[in-house]
Write a protein that holds these residues in place. Structure first.
Motif, short mmCIF file in Angstrom:
data_model
loop_
_atom_site.label_atom_id
_atom_site.label_comp_id
_atom_site.label_asym_id
_atom_site.label_seq_id
_atom_site.Cartn_x
_atom_site.Cartn_y
_atom_site.Cartn_z
N ILE A 443 4.45 9.73 61.35
CA ILE A 443 4.16 9.16 60.03
C ILE A 443 4.34 10.21 58.94
CG2 ILE A 443 2.32 8.22 58.59
CD1 ILE A 443 1.24 6.82 61.14
N ASP A 444 3.78 11.40 59.18
CA ASP A 444 3.88 12.47 58.17
C ASP A 444 5.32 12.88 57.94
OD1 ASP A 444 1.14 12.41 57.96
OD2 ASP A 444 0.81 14.19 59.21
N ALA A 445 6.11 12.97 59.00
CA ALA A 445 7.51 13.36 58.85
C ALA A 445 8.27 12.34 58.01
CB ALA A 445 8.16 13.51 60.23
N ALA A 446 7.98 11.06 58.23
CA ALA A 446 8.67 10.01 57.47
C ALA A 446 8.25 9.99 56.01
CB ALA A 446 8.39 8.65 58.10
N GLN A 447 6.99 10.32 55.75
CA GLN A 447 6.49 10.27 54.38
C GLN A 447 6.82 11.51 53.56
OE1 GLN A 447 2.32 9.51 55.10
NE2 GLN A 447 2.58 7.29 54.86
N SER A 448 7.00 12.64 54.23
CA SER A 448 7.19 13.90 53.51
C SER A 448 8.64 14.33 53.41
CB SER A 448 6.38 15.01 54.17
OG SER A 448 6.83 15.22 55.51
N GLY A 449 9.56 13.58 54.00
CA GLY A 449 10.96 13.98 54.00
C GLY A 449 11.65 13.67 52.69
N THR A 450 12.93 13.94 52.67
CA THR A 450 13.74 13.75 51.46
C THR A 450 14.21 12.32 51.30
OG1 THR A 450 15.77 14.29 52.65
CG2 THR A 450 14.55 16.12 51.65
N GLY A 451 13.97 11.49 52.28
CA GLY A 451 14.48 10.12 52.27
C GLY A 451 15.59 9.91 53.27
N ASP A 452 16.15 10.99 53.80
CA ASP A 452 17.21 10.91 54.81
C ASP A 452 16.56 10.82 56.18
OD1 ASP A 452 19.31 11.20 56.54
OD2 ASP A 452 20.12 13.02 55.64
N PHE A 453 16.71 9.68 56.84
CA PHE A 453 16.03 9.52 58.12
C PHE A 453 16.61 10.42 59.19
CE2 PHE A 453 14.78 7.18 62.04
CZ PHE A 453 13.40 7.28 61.86
N ASP A 454 17.86 10.80 59.07
CA ASP A 454 18.43 11.75 60.03
C ASP A 454 17.62 13.05 60.05
OD1 ASP A 454 20.34 9.88 60.57
OD2 ASP A 454 22.05 11.08 59.90
N GLN A 455 17.19 13.50 58.89
CA GLN A 455 16.40 14.72 58.84
C GLN A 455 15.03 14.52 59.49
OE1 GLN A 455 16.21 16.48 54.92
NE2 GLN A 455 18.42 16.32 54.60
N ALA A 482 9.90 5.57 62.34
CA ALA A 482 10.85 4.52 61.98
C ALA A 482 10.18 3.41 61.20
CB ALA A 482 11.52 3.96 63.24
N LEU A 483 9.03 2.96 61.67
CA LEU A 483 8.32 1.88 60.99
C LEU A 483 7.84 2.32 59.62
CD1 LEU A 483 6.35 0.54 64.08
CD2 LEU A 483 8.08 -0.74 62.79
N THR A 484 7.36 3.55 59.53
CA THR A 484 6.89 4.07 58.24
C THR A 484 8.04 4.18 57.25
OG1 THR A 484 5.10 5.30 59.31
CG2 THR A 484 5.78 6.03 57.12
N HIS A 485 9.14 4.76 57.69
CA HIS A 485 10.28 5.01 56.80
C HIS A 485 10.92 3.70 56.34
CE1 HIS A 485 14.12 6.88 55.48
NE2 HIS A 485 13.38 7.96 55.32
N ALA A 486 10.94 2.69 57.20
CA ALA A 486 11.55 1.41 56.85
C ALA A 486 10.64 0.56 55.98
CB ALA A 486 11.91 0.64 58.11
N ASP A 487 9.35 0.89 55.92
CA ASP A 487 8.39 0.22 55.04
C ASP A 487 8.35 -1.29 55.29
OD1 ASP A 487 6.43 0.19 53.06
OD2 ASP A 487 7.88 -0.14 51.44
N GLY A 488 8.46 -1.68 56.56
CA GLY A 488 8.32 -3.09 56.91
C GLY A 488 9.61 -3.88 56.95
#
Length: 563
Positions: A443-455, A482-488
Motif C-alpha cells: 500500500i505504501d509503495a503504491a501511495q508514495s510512488g511517482t505514479g508509474d506502477f512499474d516503479q 495493485a488495488l491501491t494504485h488502481a483506486d478501484g
C-alpha cells in the motif's frame, strides 16, 4: 495458481498425467526402462530445499541441516518447477524424510507475533471488527426475494451439467420446488427464470442494499475469472519476460489480453508462454473460461456451504475434498495436505506434516466465497476462511486467506472504496506479522510512488524477490499495491496485479474479485473482458463443468442468506 492440464486425449494435453513432470528416463529405484513420473510438489528430495528456504524466512537456525543435506548430494529447491527432473538415490530420499522431520521442530523467533489459533489471532488484532448478527437490520440481510432479477440468458431447464455434484446444487438452488412451465417461464425483461418465483421475489425484495448483492456477486465471479485468465499465459514467467512480451505487441502498460499475434519469433522462443495455458488463454484462443484451481476452489467452497452450512469444520473441508476434488488438481500445500489425508493424518496436522508450502498462496486463493457470503460482516468471513485455511496452511498462509475474505466481505456489503476494503482486510491480520507488513508495504509503495506502477513493482521485487514466486508474502504485497494504485478501477486492478509478476493468475483473480464487487454489476465491467468468457466455466469439480457465472452468482447469493 497453477494452470490446468487438459484431460488426456484432448488436443492441447501436453502429456498424460495431470500435475506430472514430463516423463524422463531416470530410474526410480528400479530398472532403467521404467519411466519416472516425478509427481510435482511431493518428492521428499525437493521438499527439503523448500523447507530450508522457509526456515531461513522464519529465522529458524537450520544451518546444520543444510550442510548435511548438501554434503549428501541434496539439491536446493527448484526455482519454478514443481519437481526436479530426475529421481534420486533411495538413500538420499530417506535422508530427506528424516531432515524434514528435524526441520519441523526447530523453533521460530517470530512465533510470538504470528499466533496460530483463532482466539490468539483475534487477541492480537486491536481493530478486529465486530461480528454482525445475521438478524441485525443494519446488515440488510438478503432475502430470497432479493435475488431477482435473474441474469439474462440463464436457461434453468437445460444449462445444468449432469451428475451428483450438479444434482446437489440443483436441490439447493433458488428455484427448487418450482416445476413444470413455471420453472421455464420468461420474465418480461430478464430472459429465462422461474416465473412464479420471480414474481414472489419482486414482491418480497427488502431494499436497495440487499437487491444489489446478486449483481455484485455476478461481477465478482466474472472478475475472478477475468483476472485469472489474464494471468494464465504468463504464469511462472519472470518479470522482464512479461514486460517484453506485452511491449512487443503494443500492450504495455498492460490493458487487455496477452496475444501471440505480431510477436517476434525470437522473443517468443526466448520467453515462451506457459505451455499449458497458452492454448486457452491468449486473446486469439479464448473460448470460455478454462479450468484453473483459482476457480475450482470457489466452486468447492460453494459446495462446502451447501453440504455442511456455515458452521463447517476443517474436517468437513477435508471430507469434501476427498469426495469432489481430484488429487491431480491440487498443488503445493494443497497437494501435500491431500497426501497427508490419504496417509491417515488428521487436520490440522495435515498443514504441518512435511509441508514446506504452508505459508504460500494456496489458502488465499480459496477465500473468496467466505467473503462473498458474509456481506458487511468481515469478522465472520475471516473466521470462516480460517477454518478452511488451516487444513493446509499456518501463520501467514492463513492470514492471507483471512485478509482477502474480510476485504471481500466489506465490498460485498456495499463499500465501494477499495482503500476501506484493504483496511478492513488488515484489521483481521496480526499487525506485527509478516503478512501485515507485506500488505502495508504494498500500500505504501503504491501511495508514495511517482505514479508509474512499474516503479512500484520494481520496489516490491527488490524487497520480496528472495521469496518463491508462489509464496504468500510477495503476492500479498503486490495485490495490495495493485488495488491501491488502481483506486478501484476494474481494468487497472487486474492489469496491475498481473503485470507485477509472481503468481500472475492468482493475483489477477483476487484483484478481479474485489474490483468486480466494487464495480457492482457485470455491466460495469468492460465487455472486452467478459464477452470471451461466454458465461461458461470449465472444471473437473463435482460434475459442474460448463456452469454459467450467472448461475453461480445466484447460488452464492442463496448461501449469503442462510442463517
Amino acid at each position: 495458481m497453477q494452470p490446468r492440464t487438459p484431460a488426456p486425449g484432448t488436443p492441447s494435453a501436453p502429456f498424460p498425467y495431470a500435475g506430472a513432470h514430463p516423463r524422463g528416463r531416470a530410474p526410480l529405484g528400479g530398472p532403467s526402462e521404467f519411466d519416472a513420473l516425478r509427481l510435482t510438489w511431493v518428492q521428499p528430495e525437493d521438499l527439503v530445499g523448500h523447507e530450508l528456504r522457509q526456515a531461513a524466512e522464519d529465522g529458524r537456525d537450520a544451518e546444520g541441516v543444510r550442510r548435511r543435506w548438501l554434503a549428501a548430494g541434496g539439491r536446493t529447491a527448484p526455482e519454478r518447477a514443481g519437481a526436479s527432473p530426475a529421481a534420486v538415490d533411495p538413500r538420499l530420499r530417506e535422508l530427506a524424510v528424516r531432515l524434514l522431520d528435524e526441520l519441523a521442530i526447530l523453533p521460530s523467533p517470530l512465533a510470538a507475533n504470528e499466533p496460530g489459533d483463532l482466539s490468539g489471532i483475534r487477541a492480537a488484532c486491536p481493530e478486529w471488527p465486530t461480528t454482525i448478527s445475521r438478524e441485525s437490520p443494519s446488515r440488510e440481510p438478503l432475502s430470497r426475494g432479493a435475488m431477482s432479477p435473474w441474469p439474462t440468458g440463464a436457461n434453468l431447464a437445460t444449462a445444468w451439467p449432469q451428475g451428483g455434484g450438479a444434482a446437489e446444487v440443483r436441490r439447493r438452488a433458488p428455484w427448487a420446488g418450482v416445476s413444470g412451465p413455471a420453472a421455464r417461464g420468461a420474465t418480461p425483461s430478464t430472459g429465462t427464470w422461474p416465473t412464479a418465483l420471480w414474481r414472489k421475489n419482486r414482491a418480497g425484495a427488502t431494499g436497495a442494499g440487499s437487491s444489489a448483492l446478486l449483481p455484485r456477486l455476478h461481477a465478482a465471479w466474472l472478475g475472478r475469472a477475468v483476472g485469472c485468465l489474464l494471468g494464465k499465459p504468463v504464469e511462472k514467467l519472470p518479470l522482464p519476460a512479461i514486460r517484453a512480451l506485452a511491449r512487443a505487441t503494443g500492450n504495455w502498460p498492460l490493458r487487455t489480453w496477452f496475444t501471440g499475434r505480431g510477436l517476434p519469433a525470437d522473443l517468443a522462443a526466448r520467453h515462451p508462454w506457459n505451455r499449458r495455458s497458452a492454448p486457452t488463454s491468449l486473446a486469439e484462443n479464448i473460448n470460455g473460461m478454462p479450468e484453473d484451481d483459482d476457480l475450482n476452489y470457489p466452486l468447492l467452497n460453494l459446495l462446502l456451504l451447501q453440504r455442511y452450512g456455515r458452521d463447517f469444520s476443517t474436517t468437513d473441508v477435508a471430507r469434501l475434498w476427498l469426495d469432489e476434488l481430484p488429487a491431480g488438481r491440487t498443488f503445493t500445500a494443497e497437494r501435500v495436505a491431500y497426501r497427508n489425508l490419504l496417509d491417515g493424518i488428521e487436520p490440522p496436522h495435515t498443514a504441518t506434516h512435511r509441508n514446506p508450502f504452508r505459508e504460500w498462496i494456496g489458502a488465499q486463493i480459496r477465500a473468496d466465497v467466505h467473503g462473498w457470503t458474509h456481506p458487511g460482516d468481515p469478522a465472520a468471513a475471516a473466521g470462516q476462511a480460517y477454518r478452511d485455511a488451516t487444513l493446509t496452511h499456518t501463520a501467514n498462509g492463513v492470514y492471507g486467506a483471512m485478509f482477502v475474505a474480510a476485504a471481500l466481505a466489506e465490498a460485498a456489503g456495499g463499500t465501494t472504496d477499495v482503500h476501506t476494503c484493504l483496511r478492513t482486510g488488515l484489521s483481521v491480520v496480526p499487525p506485527d506479522s509478516r503478512l501485515a507488513h507485506a500488505v502495508r508495504f504494498g500500500i505504501d509503495a503504491a501511495q508514495s510512488g511517482t505514479g508509474d506502477f512499474d516503479q512500484v513493482v520494481d520496489e516490491l521485487h527488490a524487497a520480496y524477490g528472495q521469496h518463491h514466486w508462489v509464496h504468500v508474502l510477495p503476492n500479498a504485497a503486490l495485490l495490495a499495491a495493485a488495488l491501491t494504485h488502481a483506486d478501484g478501477d476494474f481494468t487497472g486492478s487486474v492489469c496491475r496485479a498481473v503485470s507485477g509478476g509472481w503468481d500472475t493468475d492468482s493475483n489477477g483473480a483476487t484483484a478481479g474479485s474485489l474490483a468486480g464487487l466494487i464495480a457492482g454489476s457485470p455491466a460495469a465491467i468492460p465487455p472486452r473482458w467478459t464477452a470471451p468468457l461466454r458465461n461458461r466455466l470449465a472444471t473437473s469439480v463435482a460434475a459442474l463443468d460448463g456452469i454459467g457465472f450467472d448461475t453461480l452468482a445466484a447460488l452464492t447469493a442463496q448461501e449469503a442468506v442462510h442463517p
